[in-house]
Design a protein around this motif. Structure first.
Motif, PDB file in Angstrom:
ATOM      1  N   GLY A   1      95.935  79.052 -56.943  1.00 37.58           N
ATOM      2  CA  GLY A   1      94.806  78.846 -57.849  1.00 37.58           C
ATOM      3  C   GLY A   1      94.933  77.537 -58.608  1.00 37.58           C
ATOM      4  N   SER A   2      94.001  77.313 -59.531  1.00 33.20           N
ATOM      5  CA  SER A   2      93.948  76.069 -60.308  1.00 33.20           C
ATOM      6  C   SER A   2      95.299  75.722 -60.920  1.00 33.20           C
ATOM      7  CB  SER A   2      92.932  76.196 -61.438  1.00 33.20           C
ATOM      8  OG  SER A   2      91.651  75.958 -60.959  1.00 33.20           O
TER       9      SER A   2
ATOM     10  N   HIS B   1      93.461  71.112 -57.453  1.00 34.26           N
ATOM     11  CA  HIS B   1      93.403  71.695 -56.103  1.00 34.26           C
ATOM     12  C   HIS B   1      93.618  70.549 -55.116  1.00 34.26           C
ATOM     13  CE1 HIS B   1      91.820  75.757 -57.155  1.00 34.26           C
ATOM     14  NE2 HIS B   1      91.505  75.098 -58.258  1.00 34.26           N
TER      15      HIS B   1
ATOM     16  N   ARG C   1      91.883  75.741 -53.311  1.00 32.93           N
ATOM     17  CA  ARG C   1      90.919  76.625 -52.647  1.00 32.93           C
ATOM     18  C   ARG C   1      89.512  76.058 -52.815  1.00 32.93           C
ATOM     19  NH1 ARG C   1      91.936  80.412 -56.735  1.00 32.93           N
ATOM     20  NH2 ARG C   1      92.247  82.171 -55.339  1.00 32.93           N
TER      21      ARG C   1
ATOM     22  N   HIS D   1      85.411  76.817 -53.921  1.00 28.55           N
ATOM     23  CA  HIS D   1      84.624  77.645 -54.844  1.00 28.55           C
ATOM     24  C   HIS D   1      83.143  77.509 -54.512  1.00 28.55           C
ATOM     25  CE1 HIS D   1      88.272  76.201 -56.983  1.00 28.55           C
ATOM     26  NE2 HIS D   1      88.305  77.417 -57.510  1.00 28.55           N
TER      27      HIS D   1
ATOM     28  N   TYR E   1      80.812  77.179 -56.637  1.00 25.88           N
ATOM     29  CA  TYR E   1      80.162  76.175 -57.502  1.00 25.88           C
ATOM     30  C   TYR E   1      80.335  74.750 -56.968  1.00 25.88           C
ATOM     31  CZ  TYR E   1      84.838  75.408 -59.555  1.00 25.88           C
ATOM     32  OH  TYR E   1      86.169  75.120 -59.735  1.00 25.88           O
TER      33      TYR E   1
ATOM     34  N   ASN F   1      95.102  82.987 -59.076  1.00 24.12           N
ATOM     35  CA  ASN F   1      94.030  82.254 -59.758  1.00 24.12           C
ATOM     36  C   ASN F   1      94.367  82.064 -61.232  1.00 24.12           C
ATOM     37  OD1 ASN F   1      93.062  84.564 -61.389  1.00 24.12           O
ATOM     38  ND2 ASN F   1      92.376  85.382 -59.423  1.00 24.12           N
ATOM     39  N   ALA F   2      93.629  81.154 -61.838  1.00 25.20           N
ATOM     40  CA  ALA F   2      93.641  81.012 -63.292  1.00 25.20           C
ATOM     41  C   ALA F   2      92.448  81.798 -63.809  1.00 25.20           C
ATOM     42  CB  ALA F   2      93.497  79.539 -63.655  1.00 25.20           C
TER      43      ALA F   2
ATOM     44  N   TYR G   1      89.760  92.160 -62.341  1.00 20.74           N
ATOM     45  CA  TYR G   1      89.322  90.759 -62.345  1.00 20.74           C
ATOM     46  C   TYR G   1      87.832  90.722 -62.056  1.00 20.74           C
ATOM     47  CZ  TYR G   1      88.918  85.929 -60.488  1.00 20.74           C
ATOM     48  OH  TYR G   1      88.557  84.619 -60.241  1.00 20.74           O
TER      49      TYR G   1
ATOM     50  N   PHE H   1      81.864  77.923 -68.221  1.00 20.80           N
ATOM     51  CA  PHE H   1      82.579  79.080 -68.765  1.00 20.80           C
ATOM     52  C   PHE H   1      81.536  80.015 -69.405  1.00 20.80           C
ATOM     53  CE2 PHE H   1      85.854  75.756 -68.588  1.00 20.80           C
ATOM     54  CZ  PHE H   1      86.856  76.438 -67.922  1.00 20.80           C
TER      55      PHE H   1
ATOM     56  N   MET I   1      86.491  82.370 -61.388  1.00 21.30           N
ATOM     57  CA  MET I   1      85.400  81.880 -60.522  1.00 21.30           C
ATOM     58  C   MET I   1      85.780  81.879 -59.046  1.00 21.30           C
ATOM     59  SD  MET I   1      84.363  78.608 -62.867  1.00 21.30           S
ATOM     60  CE  MET I   1      84.445  78.724 -64.663  1.00 21.30           C
ATOM     61  N   SER I   2      86.661  82.795 -58.642  1.00 15.11           N
ATOM     62  CA  SER I   2      87.123  82.782 -57.239  1.00 15.11           C
ATOM     63  C   SER I   2      87.596  84.177 -56.823  1.00 15.11           C
ATOM     64  CB  SER I   2      88.280  81.779 -57.100  1.00 15.11           C
ATOM     65  OG  SER I   2      89.398  82.221 -57.832  1.00 15.11           O
TER      66      SER I   2
ATOM     67  N   HIS J   1      88.825  72.719 -68.589  1.00 15.89           N
ATOM     68  CA  HIS J   1      89.643  72.789 -67.372  1.00 15.89           C
ATOM     69  C   HIS J   1      91.036  72.182 -67.594  1.00 15.89           C
ATOM     70  CE1 HIS J   1      90.424  73.403 -63.168  1.00 15.89           C
ATOM     71  NE2 HIS J   1      90.540  72.117 -62.915  1.00 15.89           N
TER      72      HIS J   1
ATOM     73  N   VAL K   1      93.267  74.786 -68.909  1.00 17.00           N
ATOM     74  CA  VAL K   1      93.602  75.694 -67.802  1.00 17.00           C
ATOM     75  C   VAL K   1      94.768  75.105 -66.989  1.00 17.00           C
ATOM     76  CG1 VAL K   1      92.725  76.623 -65.598  1.00 17.00           C
ATOM     77  CG2 VAL K   1      91.309  76.742 -67.665  1.00 17.00           C
TER      78      VAL K   1
HETATM   79  O1  LIG Z   1      90.665  78.470 -58.353  1.00 15.73           O
HETATM   80  P1  LIG Z   1      90.817  79.224 -59.639  1.00 15.73           P
HETATM   81  O2  LIG Z   1      90.024  80.495 -59.656  1.00 15.73           O
HETATM   82  O3  LIG Z   1      92.249  79.447 -60.002  1.00 15.73           O
HETATM   83  O4  LIG Z   1      90.186  78.252 -60.758  1.00 15.73           O
HETATM   84  C1  LIG Z   1      89.763  78.617 -62.063  1.00 15.73           C
HETATM   85  C2  LIG Z   1      88.261  78.874 -62.051  1.00 15.73           C
HETATM   86  C3  LIG Z   1      87.701  77.459 -62.060  1.00 15.73           C
HETATM   87  O5  LIG Z   1      87.734  76.926 -60.764  1.00 15.73           O
HETATM   88  C4  LIG Z   1      88.660  76.708 -62.912  1.00 15.73           C
HETATM   89  C5  LIG Z   1      88.220  76.668 -64.351  1.00 15.73           C
HETATM   90  O6  LIG Z   1      89.136  75.960 -65.144  1.00 15.73           O
HETATM   91  O7  LIG Z   1      89.921  77.433 -62.844  1.00 15.73           O
END
Ligand SMILES: O=P(O)(O)O[C@@H]1C[C@H](O)[C@@H](CO)O1
Length: 295
Positions: free
Chosen positions: A34-35, A66, A86, A88, A90, A117-118, A194, A202, A221-222, A259, A262
């Motif tokens: 994930g992120s 990513h 990965r 997404h 969006y 994921n984050a 989740y 957000f 978001m994934s 982000h 994150v």
């Molecule tokens: O790919 P993930 O789900 O880990 O990423 C999260 C959701 C958004 O892509 C991003 C928001 O900061 O992080």
């Protein structure tokens, strides 16, 4: 190839064959980073990396954090493939394309999908930096008919109407929970639901309150589309969320997330996540060997 009509089993086959012709050992476990969690891929020994831009039919990564590389290699004696980045919805990719790698992995012989994921916490007792083992999901786009399984079904992958019971494999969840306790992370490990939203914004306060009422413990978001496709084609799935922020559910609070935050939290907690997944992979290897003996 962006329209649904363009998606065919043969595209996945072509990608799988291209990779199979280059990879030293076919993978049995696939890990989606994930992120900001791509460091996990750097722990593979004897690695072979392929930029997404070189792989036929693969989309490319457009999100910071990513990297956009598929890395094959060994983790604790198990042949793995890591998605260092990965896709997404969006980013503008249709869901079948977001999930194309999962089907390619299936064709390459992958048995287990580990998806990370984050995510933002909706649960009062979760703190930033905690980990949540995913026990189930709410797929908001899926409920509105935006499913990776929408469109003609190819029975070679799985049935038209798959069950999603036990998508996040019960056995893998309890194994991971035991490992987290053994590694001394009892304080930060949770199990929860989740919720996937489309993003890229957000959540508003009203949306966050709504998702909490629905029963979600964390939002991101994934993951849900990837898990649905993996379950559809018969893989076992393990999902892990890193809680990178607490979602604001009251008005007049200045605590907004972005982000960069994150990514910073992901970097901070990367080692713990890596340790947990490495131990889990070692255990899965033994479980898969036992399963094969029984078949
Ligand atoms: O790919 P993930 O789900 O880990 O990423 C999260 C959701 C958004 O892509 C991003 C928001 O900061 O992080």
């Amino acid at each position: 190839m962006h329209s649904r009509e363009d998606f065919r089993y043969e595209h996945c086959e072509e990608t799988a064959c291209w990779l199979q012709g280059r990879v030293r050992t076919p993978p049995t476990i696939a890990i989606i980073c994930g992120s900001g969690l791509g460091l996990l891929a750097d722990t593979l020994s004897n690695p072979q990396a392929f930029p997404y831009s070189e792989i036929p039919n693969f989309p490319t990564s457009t999100v910071p954090g990513h990297a956009g590389e598929l890395v094959f290699g060994m983790l604790r004696g198990t042949s793995c493939v890591c998605m260092k980045g990965r896709f997404h919805v969006y980013e503008g990719y249709p869901l079948w394309k977001v999930t194309l790698p999962i089907r390619v992995f299936k064709l390459m012989g992958v048995k287990v999908l580990v998806v990370t994921n984050a995510a933002g916490s909706l649960c009062e007792s979760y703190k930033t930096g905690d980990l949540m083992i995913i026990k189930d999901h709410i797929n908001m786009p899926g409920l509105a008919s935006l499913s990776p399984l929408t469109g003609p079904n190819d029975d070679r992958f799985g049935p038209r109407f798959p069950s999603l019971l036990d998508t996040y494999d019960n056995n893998l969840r309890s194994t991971a929970l035991d490992i987290a306790h053994r590694l001394g992370h009892s304080e930060l490990i949770h199990e929860g639901v989740y919720c996937m939203v489309g993003g890229p914004n957000f959540e508003s306060v009203a949306e966050a309150k709504f998702l909490r009422i629905l029963g979600a413990d964390a939002v991101g978001m994934s993951t849900a589309p990837e898990a649905v496709v993996a379950k559809h084609c018969g893989m076992r799935v393990f999902g892990l969320s890193l809680i990178t922020n607490c979602v604001v559910q009251v008005y007049e609070v200045e605590d907004f997330v972005d982000h960069n935050t994150v990514l910073e939290v992901s970097k901070w907690r990367s080692q713990i996540l890596q340790d947990l997944i490495t131990e889990l992979v070692a255990t899965i290897k033994h479980q898969e060997e036992d399963r094969q003996d029984m078949e």
